[in-house]
Structures are given as C-alpha cells and as structure tokens.
Scaffold this motif. Structure first.
Motif, mmCIF file in Angstrom:
data_model
loop_
_atom_site.group_PDB
_atom_site.id
_atom_site.type_symbol
_atom_site.label_atom_id
_atom_site.label_comp_id
_atom_site.label_asym_id
_atom_site.label_seq_id
_atom_site.Cartn_x
_atom_site.Cartn_y
_atom_site.Cartn_z
ATOM 1 N N GLY A 189 43.258 -7.870 63.268
ATOM 2 C CA GLY A 189 41.816 -8.337 63.811
ATOM 3 C C GLY A 189 40.818 -7.593 63.480
ATOM 4 N N GLU A 190 40.905 -6.586 62.888
ATOM 5 C CA GLU A 190 39.593 -5.528 62.551
ATOM 6 C C GLU A 190 38.695 -6.181 61.685
ATOM 7 N N ILE A 191 39.059 -6.937 60.748
ATOM 8 C CA ILE A 191 37.980 -7.496 59.848
ATOM 9 C C ILE A 191 37.531 -8.702 60.752
ATOM 10 N N SER A 192 38.396 -9.688 61.452
ATOM 11 C CA SER A 192 37.714 -10.620 62.004
ATOM 12 C C SER A 192 36.611 -10.289 63.096
ATOM 13 N N THR A 193 36.659 -9.179 63.638
ATOM 14 C CA THR A 193 35.891 -8.525 64.767
ATOM 15 C C THR A 193 34.691 -7.940 64.034
ATOM 16 N N THR A 194 34.776 -7.410 62.844
ATOM 17 C CA THR A 194 33.744 -6.963 62.249
ATOM 18 C C THR A 194 32.731 -7.816 61.767
ATOM 19 N N VAL A 195 33.360 -8.746 61.107
ATOM 20 C CA VAL A 195 32.416 -10.097 60.468
ATOM 21 C C VAL A 195 31.790 -10.644 61.716
ATOM 22 N N GLN A 196 32.466 -11.017 62.493
ATOM 23 C CA GLN A 196 31.818 -11.835 63.762
ATOM 24 C C GLN A 196 30.702 -11.187 64.398
ATOM 25 N N SER A 197 31.072 -9.904 64.636
ATOM 26 C CA SER A 197 29.977 -9.364 65.450
ATOM 27 C C SER A 197 28.820 -8.802 64.411
ATOM 28 N N ARG A 198 28.868 -8.753 63.070
ATOM 29 C CA ARG A 198 27.775 -8.534 62.233
ATOM 30 C C ARG A 198 27.217 -9.885 61.804
ATOM 31 N N LEU A 199 27.812 -10.779 61.886
ATOM 32 C CA LEU A 199 27.098 -12.040 61.323
ATOM 33 C C LEU A 199 26.686 -13.082 62.510
ATOM 34 N N PHE A 200 27.565 -12.983 63.448
ATOM 35 C CA PHE A 200 27.275 -14.110 64.471
ATOM 36 C C PHE A 200 27.187 -13.702 65.795
ATOM 37 N N GLY A 201 27.246 -12.373 66.174
ATOM 38 C CA GLY A 201 27.079 -11.803 67.463
ATOM 39 C C GLY A 201 28.298 -11.756 68.338
#
Length: 420
Positions: A153-165
């Motif tokens: 889940g590391e990648i999902s957390t990184t992408v969602q926090s960077r792109l969508f907040g």
C-alpha cells in the motif's frame, strides 16, 4: 565396508606371510566379514520410503522461500539433497534424521521451477553399508515478478496524497481540465472568471479546473541479452520489471491508462493502454511469462514500431541498457526521434560494484588496469546519458533499490506539471 575389507585383506596377508601354520586361517577374516555384512543387511534392510511436500505459493523473484518436506520412515543420520533448478538457490544438503525439515531457498529467476527428485543417504546399523535411494516427488515452485511495494500500500498512499490529497479531492483548482462552474466569491482568483457566462447569468461565475487525467503511459521494456546481466544478485530484466510494475500501479492509481511494449531483436509484445487495475493485472501476468533472451536488441526497429503504434502524445518509459558510446549510438538516435512527439523517460540501472571499484585504491598492476578500464566505461556511460538529457529526455540512472522510488517521483512530478 571399505575399511573392513582392507582390514580383512591385511589379516589374510599377515597369515600367509607368517608361514604354513597360519595359512589355513587366512580366509577366516573374510568369512567373519561376510557374516557381519549379512547380519548388517538383515538389521538395516531399507523399508520403502515416501516423500510429502506442502504446495508452494507464489514466490517473488529475489526473495526467499521455504520448502516443508517430510520423509517417512526415518533413519538415524539420514541426509537429503535436492537437484536445484537454475532459477532457485538452496542448500546442497540437509538433515532428515527427524523426518521433517524446512529447506530455505532464494528465487533467482522468474518461471515455474520443478523439483522432482530427492536423494537420501544413511548408514546401516553396523556402518558397513550406505544406502543412497532416489525418491520421486512432484513440486512446482512458481516465481513471479516482485510486487511487494504494491501489496504493502506504500505506492497507493504516496500517489493519492500527492495527486489528490488525503481526502482525495480530485486536485480541484489545479490543471487545465474543466470541472464545473461556481459563483465567484471574494478571495478567488480573478483570472478564473468566465466573462461570457457571467454576462449571460448577470452575476460573476468562475470556472473550476482540475488536473487532466487519462493520459497514455507506455512502458517499453528492452529484453535483449544485456538485460540478462546480474546486478545486486538479480538479472537486470527482473529489476526493471519490478520498477515497471510499481510505476504501472502508480499510473493506474493516478487515473492514467497504461500500455506495455517488449522488444529485443524485434518487437515481441504490445498491449494498448488500458485504465485501472485491469491493466496492472494484465501487465503482471505478461511480465511473468517473459523469457530470458540472448539476442542483441534492435533499437531502430523497436522504436520505429512503437512510434507507429502510439499516435497520441504519451509518456513513454524506456527501460534499457548499453555498454559504451558505440553500442548506444543507434539507441540514442532512435530515442531522439521518439522524443519529438512523446515525453520520454529513459531508465537504466547503475552497477554498485563498478562504482565501488573505481572509488577503491588498487593493490597491484592488474587492479590498476581494471580500475582504469572501469573508469573509462563509466565516463562513456555518463556521456551517453548527458546526450539523452540534452535531447529533452528525462534520465533516471540509479541503483536497483532506488529505481522504483525515483521513477514514481518523476511520474508524479510530470503529472503535477502537466508535461504530457
């Protein structure tokens, strides 16, 4: 048994040498030895043995696994040995005196590897004989591309926090894609006012925009012989597949469509861009099926084919490698042609052993020659990468453990800056 036979032979020769009185008993040691052998066989005659193994789950390439094996019945001092296939690395022997053993191994290459035979060895009760049977059993060990970071889940957390907040607010207010109209209030950017619609509604309305999605991301994977070289204990092709799948998952989370392209002497596979997790699952299954090729890569044919298959401007991530400026000439030329229409990210793996060799002081003249040649190789490598950078190509040259993180960070930066 050999030691006992040698002892019997020595006693027989001694009886013969001592004279006529002892010659009649020269054969007595052999009679005793034969009697002991018969008794030993009667006491130790091997019973039929069976092997039981637990089915193996999927093992990620580069990681360790464990085989749970049971042999019955047991024997004192029983040892076992497996014929390891080329893709698995395990111990040459192990103790089976307790009947059950957990055998550790490391998955070195992708594929489904068969373990079909177990060699056993143990000594008889009187240690005159050694039994070495070969037992047949069937065990398949599936080794698949490594998606450990995706599952964590590391990648999902990184992408969602960077792109969508944190609350996944769809990046409203950033980008160029129209989202909706809303009443203009004090504090909003005056440049967002839609004057034509404001005149129609006789009140100020503003346009809300968001970051554009559904871009095409093409992962182009060089599967030539240079990608079979091992770096950090794994072939480069497996290291790049791990980074490619991590990036594909990040792109799927980011709302883009992911495609896949494999080439070596000629184009081997092209999967058109598709959105969502379905694209990632398809990429994962196809990369698991890739074989290890021993042919030279034809970059001209590969890049020409890819350019023809991607009419829409896309982000193309090229995983490849080269030896020197001469072998890289055609690659640079064809990547530059591709960069005129698309946004190119070129990814190559840095060998930490070569870097360390240049930084260490040589101890003899052979070491000096190796250091000089390695330094020249690294200088030519930097020249090629600098040339690609001058052509507008984003270059990622990193050690295997850093490639995925740097590539995902580069993808997110491209998304934020809307460079596609």
């Amino acid at each position: 048994m050999l030691i006992a036979a040698c002892a019997a032979l020595c006693l027989s020769l001694l009886a013969i040498v001592l004279g006529d009185a002892t010659r009649p008993i020269a054969g007595l040691p052999w009679v005793v030895l034969c009697g002991l052998a018969i008794v030993d066989l009667l006491l130790s005659w091997p019973r039929r043995r069976s092997v039981t193994v637990e089915p193996m789950p999927d093992i990620f390439v580069g990681e360790a696994g464990q085989i749970d094996l049971t042999v019955s019945p047991t024997a004192q001092g029983m040892l076992g040995e497996l014929d390891w296939p080329s893709g698995l690395n395990g111990p040459s022997g192990f103790d089976l005196s307790k009947g059950t053993v957990q055998i550790p191994f490391r998955a070195g290459q992708r594929g489904t590897w068969d373990l079909s035979h177990l060699w056993l060895s143990w000594s008889s009760r009187l240690r005159l004989f050694e039994f070495v049977p070969k037992l047949a059993f069937g065990l398949k060990v599936p080794v698949v591309p490594n998606i450990r970071r995706v599952m964590s889940g590391e990648i999902s957390t990184t992408v969602q926090s960077r792109l969508f907040g944190v609350k996944e607010n769809r990046a409203i207010g950033e980008g160029t894609e129209f989202h909706q109209l809303r009443d203009f209030v004090r504090g909003m950017d005056a440049s967002s006012i839609d004057w034509k619609r404001s005149a129609r509604y006789r009140s100020l309305v503003a346009k809300e925009v968001r970051a554009e999605r559904n871009h095409h991301v093409i992962i182009a994977l060089d599967n030539g012989y240079q990608m079979r070289e091992e770096v950090a204990g794994l072939p480069k092709i497996d290291q790049t597949i791990t980074a490619a799948l991590a990036t594909a998952w990040a792109a799927a989370i980011g709302g883009d469509q992911v495609g896949f392209y494999v080439y070596d002497a000629k184009p081997r596979m092209f999967l058109p861009p598709e959105p969502g997790r379905a694209a990632f699952n398809r990429l994962r299954s196809r990369t698991a099926e890739l074989s290890y090729e021993s042919v030279e890569t034809n970059h001209t044919l590969a890049m020409t084919e890819l350019n023809g298959r991607t009419p829409k401007r896309s982000l193309i991530i090229v995983f490849s490698d080269f030896v020197d400026t001469t072998t890289a000439e055609l690659m640079v030329e064809n990547v530059s042609v591709l960069a005129k229409r698309h946004l190119i990210v070129f990814v190559t793996l840095r060998d930490p052993i070569l870097e360390a060799q240049v930084n260490e002081a040589p101890s003899d003249m052979d070491g000096v020659a190796e250091t000089v040649s390695t330094g020249q190789l690294l200088r030519e490598r930097r020249l090629v990468l600098e040339r690609l950078h001058q052509l507008g190509v984003t270059v990622i040259d990193a050690e295997p453990g850093e490639v995925s993180a740097r590539l995902i960070s580069t993808y997110l930066e491209i998304k934020a800056r809307e460079m596609i």
